[in-house]
Design a protein around this motif. Structure first.
Motif, PDB file in Angstrom:
ATOM      1  N   SER A  97      27.003  66.267  59.416  1.00  0.00           N
ATOM      2  CA  SER A  97      25.679  66.209  59.192  1.00  0.00           C
ATOM      3  C   SER A  97      24.974  66.565  60.650  1.00  0.00           C
ATOM      4  O   SER A  97      25.378  66.608  61.400  1.00  0.00           O
ATOM      5  N   THR A  98      23.865  66.949  60.177  1.00  0.00           N
ATOM      6  CA  THR A  98      22.912  67.141  61.269  1.00  0.00           C
ATOM      7  C   THR A  98      21.311  67.147  60.828  1.00  0.00           C
ATOM      8  O   THR A  98      20.937  67.225  59.724  1.00  0.00           O
ATOM      9  N   ARG A  99      20.588  67.064  61.796  1.00  0.00           N
ATOM     10  CA  ARG A  99      19.091  67.024  61.423  1.00  0.00           C
ATOM     11  C   ARG A  99      18.094  68.031  62.692  1.00  0.00           C
ATOM     12  O   ARG A  99      18.490  68.027  63.559  1.00  0.00           O
ATOM     13  N   GLN A 102      12.408  67.149  60.505  1.00  0.00           N
ATOM     14  CA  GLN A 102      12.737  66.116  59.473  1.00  0.00           C
ATOM     15  C   GLN A 102      13.661  66.313  58.596  1.00  0.00           C
ATOM     16  O   GLN A 102      13.828  65.600  57.628  1.00  0.00           O
ATOM     17  N   THR A 103      14.268  67.459  58.715  1.00  0.00           N
ATOM     18  CA  THR A 103      15.355  68.109  57.612  1.00  0.00           C
ATOM     19  C   THR A 103      16.666  67.338  58.055  1.00  0.00           C
ATOM     20  O   THR A 103      17.126  67.876  59.025  1.00  0.00           O
ATOM     21  N   PHE A 104      17.167  66.720  57.158  1.00  0.00           N
ATOM     22  CA  PHE A 104      18.467  66.009  57.062  1.00  0.00           C
ATOM     23  C   PHE A 104      19.549  66.851  56.272  1.00  0.00           C
ATOM     24  O   PHE A 104      19.118  67.070  55.027  1.00  0.00           O
ATOM     25  N   ASN A 105      20.686  67.233  56.442  1.00  0.00           N
ATOM     26  CA  ASN A 105      21.654  67.975  56.116  1.00  0.00           C
ATOM     27  C   ASN A 105      23.262  67.313  56.197  1.00  0.00           C
ATOM     28  O   ASN A 105      23.483  66.985  57.386  1.00  0.00           O
ATOM     29  N   ARG A 156      18.666  65.830  68.416  1.00  0.00           N
ATOM     30  CA  ARG A 156      19.376  65.087  67.608  1.00  0.00           C
ATOM     31  C   ARG A 156      20.245  66.180  66.712  1.00  0.00           C
ATOM     32  O   ARG A 156      19.881  67.440  66.759  1.00  0.00           O
TER      33      ARG A 156
END
Length: 325
Positions: A97-99, A102-105, A156
């Motif tokens: 996962s990564t950010r 404000q976009t989280f994937n 992040r």
């Protein structure tokens, strides 16, 4: 079975029985594979999320979780609908996962289950994010063995990785986010080296991004000194040297990073190196029990600015330990 969750207002209950109905479910089977080699990945937690169910009024939270076995296979109970399958936890050496902003994937896939059909070829691929391969060398270009190399994302998700060089000075690091800048550093008795790899916001999560670097160690300013207590040297104390580069105009914060650490010897002495002119620095003396460092201007959070040239050695005043017992 698929798990369900309901919210109950105790004040409005007309019965002392709360009924929860589990939906009729069927089994979905899938596999977790290494994105580079299509090899099975063991011990991966896979869960599902149903966007439509969560947006219903009232919401209908549905959940289930499974763990991939030695062949990378997992089985999840599901009900008809569109499902997002996602990797739940981090996997050593992989980026799940990564950010960015404000976009989280997160790693996973989407499947559709109907009354008459459950997909049987579901594949979730996990990649290694940013993989850094490199070599640590001395000033003569020869590889340095048994040297610790550290890497850390500077934003992040702030992922970290470490490795020890082999007999040729080679190392490999993975599990870092390629979407943000990554700092790779090392230290030896010969000096320190570091390099920053710029981030790529459009880097795919399901493919490994590889970078090759060379960390050429160069000497800096060396700090030496003693740790003492009751007038006697204290061996076995860890001393960490942290530094921050010269602060650019307008920046009102300073982020110190570990660049070297040492253990005091039988005479309580330590030696740390890697500072350069203009660097801000501070030391952290790791003590145990009730002891603490007493009024020492070099101990974190106090900081100093290095004014000496590379290659010089500075003897610091003794760091005095006192007991609170």
């Amino acid at each position: 079975a698929v798990g369900v969750q309901i919210n109950v207002d105790i004040a409005e209950l007309q019965s002392d029985v709360v009924e929860m109905r589990l939906p009729d479910s069927r089994w979905l089977t899938g596999k977790v594979l290494d994105a580079d080699f299509d090899a099975p990945v063991t011990g991966v937690y896979v869960c599902f999320f149903n966007p439509a169910a969560s947006k219903a009024n009232p919401p209908i939270p549905l959940s289930a979780i499974a763990v991939s076995d030695a062949e990378g296979i997992f089985r999840l109970p599901v009900v008809p609908g569109e499902w997002n399958l996602r990797v739940r936890h981090e996997i050593d050496g992989y980026l799940t996962s990564t950010r960015v902003g404000q976009t989280f994937n997160s790693a996973g896939t989407t499947v559709t289950v109907t009354e008459n059909n459950v997909p049987d070829d579901v594949i979730i691929k996990v990649a290694r994010g940013l993989e850094v391969r490199g070599k640590v060398t001395g000033s003569d270009g020869a590889g340095l063995p048994n040297v610790t190399v550290l890497a850390e994302n500077e934003d992040r998700p702030y992922n970290k990785a470490s490795a020890v060089t082999n007999k040729l000075g080679l190392f490999t690091l993975s599990g870092l986010s390629p979407m943000v800048a990554t700092r790779v550093s090392t230290w030896t008795d010969q000096g320190t080296a570091e390099q920053t790899i710029e981030g790529m916001e459009d880097a795919p999560l399901d493919k490994t991004v590889r970078k090759n670097i060379v960390l050429k160690v160069k000497p800096g300013t060396t700090l030496t000194g003693r740790v003492v207590q009751n007038g006697k040297p204290v061996p076995g104390i860890e001393v960490k040297l942290l530094s921050a580069p010269p602060q650019p105009p307008g920046q009102d914060w300073t982020r110190f990073r570990l660049i070297h650490k040492a253990i005091t010897d039988a005479e309580g002495r330590y030696r740390v190196t890697g500072l350069h002119k203009g660097d801000q620095y501070q030391l952290e003396i790791e003590v145990t029990g009730t002891a603490q460092v007493c009024d020492w201007q070099y101990q974190s959070p106090y900081s100093q600015t290095m004014n000496a040239d590379d290659g010089e050695t500075i003897e610091l005043p003794d760091a005095l330990l006192v007991s609170n017992a």
